[in-house]
Design an enzyme around this catalytic site. Structure first.
Site, PDB file in Angstrom:
ATOM      1  N   ARG A   1       0.819  -1.215   0.000  1.00 26.24           N
ATOM      2  CA  ARG A   1       0.000   0.000   0.000  1.00 26.24           C
ATOM      3  C   ARG A   1       0.851   1.263   0.000  1.00 26.24           C
ATOM      4  O   ARG A   1       0.453   2.274  -0.583  1.00 26.24           O
ATOM      5  CB  ARG A   1      -0.959  -0.014   1.188  1.00 26.24           C
TER       6      ARG A   1
ATOM      7  N   LYS B   1     -19.182 -17.020   3.264  1.00 25.91           N
ATOM      8  CA  LYS B   1     -20.618 -17.041   3.499  1.00 25.91           C
ATOM      9  C   LYS B   1     -21.421 -16.410   2.379  1.00 25.91           C
ATOM     10  O   LYS B   1     -21.094 -15.357   1.884  1.00 25.91           O
ATOM     11  CB  LYS B   1     -20.910 -16.330   4.821  1.00 25.91           C
TER      12      LYS B   1
ATOM     13  N   GLY C   1     -10.563  -8.861  -0.217  1.00 28.46           N
ATOM     14  CA  GLY C   1      -9.325  -8.899   0.555  1.00 28.46           C
ATOM     15  C   GLY C   1      -8.676 -10.274   0.576  1.00 28.46           C
ATOM     16  O   GLY C   1      -7.484 -10.424   0.289  1.00 28.46           O
TER      17      GLY C   1
ATOM     18  N   GLY D   1     -13.647  -4.116   0.414  1.00 34.23           N
ATOM     19  CA  GLY D   1     -14.980  -3.689   0.855  1.00 34.23           C
ATOM     20  C   GLY D   1     -15.585  -2.653  -0.069  1.00 34.23           C
ATOM     21  O   GLY D   1     -16.752  -2.736  -0.446  1.00 34.23           O
TER      22      GLY D   1
HETATM   23  P1  ADP Z   1     -12.960 -12.069   0.179  1.00 34.99           P
HETATM   24  O1  ADP Z   1     -12.253 -11.425   1.339  1.00 34.99           O
HETATM   25  O2  ADP Z   1     -12.045 -12.274  -0.992  1.00 34.99           O
HETATM   26  O3  ADP Z   1     -14.226 -11.349  -0.186  1.00 34.99           O
HETATM   27  P2  ADP Z   1     -14.296 -13.978   1.888  1.00 34.99           P
HETATM   28  O4  ADP Z   1     -13.915 -13.164   3.068  1.00 34.99           O
HETATM   29  O5  ADP Z   1     -15.713 -14.004   1.493  1.00 34.99           O
HETATM   30  O6  ADP Z   1     -13.394 -13.557   0.620  1.00 34.99           O
HETATM   31  O7  ADP Z   1     -13.897 -15.510   2.120  1.00 34.99           O
HETATM   32  C1  ADP Z   1     -12.603 -15.948   2.379  1.00 34.99           C
HETATM   33  C2  ADP Z   1     -12.603 -17.158   3.250  1.00 34.99           C
HETATM   34  O8  ADP Z   1     -13.476 -18.166   2.788  1.00 34.99           O
HETATM   35  C3  ADP Z   1     -11.245 -17.793   3.342  1.00 34.99           C
HETATM   36  O9  ADP Z   1     -10.714 -17.595   4.618  1.00 34.99           O
HETATM   37  C4  ADP Z   1     -11.511 -19.285   3.058  1.00 34.99           C
HETATM   38  O10 ADP Z   1     -10.828 -20.166   3.936  1.00 34.99           O
HETATM   39  C5  ADP Z   1     -12.993 -19.387   3.275  1.00 34.99           C
HETATM   40  N1  ADP Z   1     -13.565 -20.542   2.573  1.00 34.99           N
HETATM   41  C6  ADP Z   1     -13.473 -20.840   1.261  1.00 34.99           C
HETATM   42  N2  ADP Z   1     -14.047 -22.013   1.001  1.00 34.99           N
HETATM   43  C7  ADP Z   1     -14.490 -22.518   2.156  1.00 34.99           C
HETATM   44  C8  ADP Z   1     -15.154 -23.723   2.538  1.00 34.99           C
HETATM   45  N3  ADP Z   1     -15.462 -24.661   1.637  1.00 34.99           N
HETATM   46  N4  ADP Z   1     -15.461 -23.889   3.836  1.00 34.99           N
HETATM   47  C9  ADP Z   1     -15.149 -22.952   4.742  1.00 34.99           C
HETATM   48  N5  ADP Z   1     -14.527 -21.786   4.453  1.00 34.99           N
HETATM   49  C10 ADP Z   1     -14.199 -21.580   3.176  1.00 34.99           C
HETATM   50 MG    MG Z   2     -12.686 -11.488   3.459  1.00 37.65          MG
END
Ligand code: ADP
Ligand code: MG
Length: 407
Positions: free
Chosen positions: A39, A207, A365, A389
């Site tokens: 950053r 989620k 992120g 975000g």
């Molecule tokens: P981003 O920050 O890119 O938007 P998220 O915060 O939504 O992504 O999700 C990231 C997390 O999702 C990671 O820590 C990963 O371990 C978790 N994840 C991915 N697949 C699964 C799964 N099948 N079961 C549980 N957690 C998962």
């Molecule tokens: Mg995330």
């Protein structure tokens, strides 16, 4: 949304003027040392352009979440030191945000010099819900720049926040977008307004409830949606499959069913994995096997099996769709990539993103962290969003206070 950009400010002449730059210097620290200076590096071009043009630059930034009061643990000193080292510019750090030291040092700036104010979140007014409080801080920051001052927002990661140094200050000084913000906005507009088709959206992460608004908004715009990650089990359950102990949000099943139905009505392609890597437990070295996506409950781990990644057939199918796309937006890892045994789906998607002939954007992120952790370089992708975000909120169709304030 047509805020004036940095070039417009440079053309209007900045020599001798004090320009407040809101940068994103929110770097990770360990024992007081910067562990990833990405950053800081990203913030240099705008600061440098202004300083080289003779501006007196005052950098405003935050680091971590101090509770509205000075806390040495969250000092911007390590980031300011790194900025000085990497840019070679004369960079000083003020001991406070808008107090005596900041005022004295800002007044003493010479053309081409840079002053970094201490962590703006040391002042509780920065994030206050009370507009009057925020405005008071914004006025103090603007006063550091004086009559001929200007404001440049280069902190894309903060534009979705209604904070004094992002939102309120923009109405106190002539305001411009910095290059990082301009680029992000161009990319996001390309994804929402005139995407080249086929437009493939890849969603994963933990989620489904975190991503409902994104799915909803992109369902109308994309041609194909690929779903993996933890959210996929709610989709599989919505189709009536047993997902054993995999991550499941039961209360979201009706919503997800509605998405599947709407996609069908709109003629969109909704692609779910056909195979899943099921593990005995949530652990780095957990025993695991690949099963068909509709047979998760029948793995050798029975009802205690957990789906932790998409399987190899699915990874290949997803990669093909990505490679054939003209536009791809990817948010959310395909599996628990933090455990190498369950990182293959994410790796396959990342690799395909680097091979696509189309414009490939990585947002989020954890997704950005995943591609770097898996050994990919930023320049292998069309774009990696710096503000997880903020970009998701934009794609949800929300207005971003920091951007609204600039236009
Ligand atoms: P981003 O920050 O890119 O938007 P998220 O915060 O939504 O992504 O999700 C990231 C997390 O999702 C990671 O820590 C990963 O371990 C978790 N994840 C991915 N697949 C699964 C799964 N099948 N079961 C549980 N957690 C998962
Ligand atoms: Mg995330």
């Amino acid at each position: 949304m047509s805020a004036q950009n940095l070039d417009a400010l440079l053309e209007s002449g900045v020599k001798g003027r004090t320009v407040i730059v809101r940068s994103d210097l929110n770097v990770p620290l360990k024992d007081g040392a910067v562990t990833d200076d990405g950053r800081v590096r990203a913030s240099i071009p705008v600061i440098e352009k202004l300083a080289k043009a003779g501006a007196r630059v005052v950098v405003v930034a935050h680091l971590g979440r101090p509770k509205g009061e000075p806390n040495p643990e969250f000092s911007l000193k390590p980031a300011a030191d790194r900025l000085r080292e990497l840019s070679g510019l004369p960079v000083e750090l003020a001991a406070d945000v808008s107090g005596e030291d900041a005022q004295k040092k800002a007044a003493g700036l010479e053309d081409g010099q840079v002053l970094v104010l201490e962590n703006v979140r040391f002042d509780a007014r920065e994030t206050s819900k009370d507009a009057g409080e925020r405005e008071a801080l914004a006025a103090e920051l603007a006063a550091l720049a004086g009559e001929s001052g200007a404001y440049v927002d280069d902190a894309f990661g903060a534009v979705h926040r209604k904070h004094a140094s992002v939102f309120d200050i923009a109405s106190k000084l002539p305001a411009y977008t910095g290059d990082l913000v301009s680029t992000e906005l161009e990319v996001l507009q390309r994804l929402t307004e005139h995407p080249e088709r086929p437009y493939v959206v890849v969603l994963g992460g933990s989620k489904v409830s975190d991503k409902l608004a994104v799915i909803e908004n992109l369902l109308d715009r994309a041609d194909t949606l690929l779903v993996g990650g933890g959210m996929v089990f709610t989709f599989l359950a919505a189709q009536g499959h047993d997902v054993a102990a995999s991550l499941l949000e039961k209360d979201q099943i009706p919503t997800v069913q509605a998405y599947l139905k709407r996609a069908e009505e709109l003629g969109k392609e909704f692609v779910l994995p056909t195979d899943i890597v099921v593990a005995a437990s949530f652990a780095k070295d957990a025993e695991h096997e690949v099963v068909d996506a509709d047979k998760i409950g029948e793995s050798r781990f029975g009802e205690s099996g957990l789906g932790l990644d998409i399987g190899p057939k699915s990874a290949q199918a997803f990669a093909e769709k990505i490679r054939g796309a003209k536009t791809v937006f990817w948010n959310g890892p395909m599996g628990v990539f933090e455990f190498p045994a369950f990182a293959n789906g994410t790796k396959a998607v990342a690799e395909a993103m680097t091979q696509t002939q189309g414009f490939g954007v990585v947002g989020g992120g954890d997704s950005a962290a995943a591609v770097r952790q898996l050994g990919f370089a930023d320049d292998q992708f069309g774009h990696i969003s710096t503000g997880g975000g903020a970009s998701l909120e934009y794609l949800e169709g929300k207005s971003l206070p920091g951007i609204e304030a600039l236009s």
